[in-house]
Scaffold this motif. Sequence first.
Motif, PDB file in Angstrom:
ATOM      1  N   GLN A  29     -12.467 -11.611   8.363  1.00 46.90           N
ATOM      2  CA  GLN A  29     -13.252 -11.108   8.979  1.00 46.90           C
ATOM      3  C   GLN A  29     -12.151  -9.953   9.349  1.00 46.90           C
ATOM      4  OE1 GLN A  29     -14.366 -14.303  11.119  1.00 46.90           O
ATOM      5  NE2 GLN A  29     -16.280 -14.714   9.564  1.00 46.90           N
ATOM      6  N   GLN A  30     -10.569  -9.697  10.034  1.00 46.50           N
ATOM      7  CA  GLN A  30      -9.707  -9.377  10.584  1.00 46.50           C
ATOM      8  C   GLN A  30     -10.197  -8.387   9.940  1.00 46.50           C
ATOM      9  OE1 GLN A  30      -5.691 -11.271  10.309  1.00 46.50           O
ATOM     10  NE2 GLN A  30      -6.531 -12.768  11.801  1.00 46.50           N
ATOM     11  N   ASP A  31      -9.358  -7.005  10.812  1.00 48.15           N
ATOM     12  CA  ASP A  31      -9.862  -5.554  10.072  1.00 48.15           C
ATOM     13  C   ASP A  31      -8.987  -5.382   8.756  1.00 48.15           C
ATOM     14  OD1 ASP A  31     -11.719  -4.718  11.646  1.00 48.15           O
ATOM     15  OD2 ASP A  31     -10.132  -4.259  13.439  1.00 48.15           O
ATOM     16  N   PRO A  32      -9.183  -4.525   7.793  1.00 42.39           N
ATOM     17  CA  PRO A  32      -7.664  -4.474   6.653  1.00 42.39           C
ATOM     18  C   PRO A  32      -7.055  -3.795   7.043  1.00 42.39           C
ATOM     19  CG  PRO A  32      -9.722  -3.181   5.658  1.00 42.39           C
ATOM     20  CD  PRO A  32     -10.048  -3.887   7.671  1.00 42.39           C
ATOM     21  N   HIS A  33      -5.449  -3.814   6.959  1.00 38.81           N
ATOM     22  CA  HIS A  33      -4.597  -2.797   7.155  1.00 38.81           C
ATOM     23  C   HIS A  33      -4.463  -1.838   6.667  1.00 38.81           C
ATOM     24  CE1 HIS A  33      -0.320  -2.258   8.253  1.00 38.81           C
ATOM     25  NE2 HIS A  33       0.453  -2.041   7.511  1.00 38.81           N
ATOM     26  N   ILE A  34      -4.647  -0.937   7.310  1.00 39.72           N
ATOM     27  CA  ILE A  34      -4.934   0.561   6.173  1.00 39.72           C
ATOM     28  C   ILE A  34      -3.329   1.248   5.925  1.00 39.72           C
ATOM     29  CG2 ILE A  34      -5.452   3.445   6.750  1.00 39.72           C
ATOM     30  CD1 ILE A  34      -7.919   2.052   7.807  1.00 39.72           C
ATOM     31  N   ILE A  35      -2.730   1.351   5.567  1.00 36.72           N
ATOM     32  CA  ILE A  35      -1.914   2.369   4.270  1.00 36.72           C
ATOM     33  C   ILE A  35      -2.042   4.158   3.909  1.00 36.72           C
ATOM     34  CG2 ILE A  35       0.475   2.235   2.678  1.00 36.72           C
ATOM     35  CD1 ILE A  35       0.084  -0.644   2.798  1.00 36.72           C
ATOM     36  N   GLN A  36      -1.202   4.461   5.327  1.00 35.97           N
ATOM     37  CA  GLN A  36      -1.299   6.313   5.021  1.00 35.97           C
ATOM     38  C   GLN A  36       0.173   6.270   4.650  1.00 35.97           C
ATOM     39  OE1 GLN A  36      -2.147   7.795   8.510  1.00 35.97           O
ATOM     40  NE2 GLN A  36      -3.941   6.749   8.582  1.00 35.97           N
ATOM     41  N   VAL A  37      -0.490   7.419   3.818  1.00 34.77           N
ATOM     42  CA  VAL A  37       0.731   8.276   2.590  1.00 34.77           C
ATOM     43  C   VAL A  37       0.842   9.715   3.285  1.00 34.77           C
ATOM     44  CG1 VAL A  37       1.610   9.071   0.341  1.00 34.77           C
ATOM     45  CG2 VAL A  37      -0.334   7.201   0.565  1.00 34.77           C
ATOM     46  N   ARG A  38       2.414   9.821   3.478  1.00 31.17           N
ATOM     47  CA  ARG A  38       3.293  11.004   4.496  1.00 31.17           C
ATOM     48  C   ARG A  38       3.291  11.597   3.478  1.00 31.17           C
ATOM     49  NH1 ARG A  38       6.388   7.440   7.896  1.00 31.17           N
ATOM     50  NH2 ARG A  38       6.772   6.854   6.196  1.00 31.17           N
ATOM     51  N   PRO A  39       2.949  13.383   3.359  1.00 35.05           N
ATOM     52  CA  PRO A  39       4.022  14.030   2.836  1.00 35.05           C
ATOM     53  C   PRO A  39       5.085  13.843   2.563  1.00 35.05           C
ATOM     54  CG  PRO A  39       2.370  15.165   4.046  1.00 35.05           C
ATOM     55  CD  PRO A  39       2.514  13.589   4.828  1.00 35.05           C
ATOM     56  N   GLY A  40       4.853  13.780   0.533  1.00 30.61           N
ATOM     57  CA  GLY A  40       6.822  13.606   0.393  1.00 30.61           C
ATOM     58  C   GLY A  40       7.422  12.267   0.159  1.00 30.61           C
TER      59      GLY A  40
END
Length: 84
Positions: free
Chosen positions: A53-64
């Motif tokens: 029920q917790q919010d999913p952990h979002i992983i953002q990819v940075r350029p490079g």
Amino acid sequence: MFGLSELAILLIVVIVFFGAKKLPELARNAGKAARILKSEGKAMKAEGSAEQQQDPHIIQVRPGDRTAERPDNGTGTGNGPVRT
């Protein structure tokens, strides 16, 4: 699975092996173990549903960022390592 005759033979073997005095204690301990196992299973299910029920952990990819690249399957085509 088991027929009546097999269960009767099994019960006789258990009585001879453990003795009639120990059987109530063994049954009591087996019941306690089953209750503990059942309560732990319910607790794990409740814990698992709370985590979902917790919010999913979002992983953002940075350029490079090179961790987002997928290695190839060893054929030598693509940007991944070449296996020999």
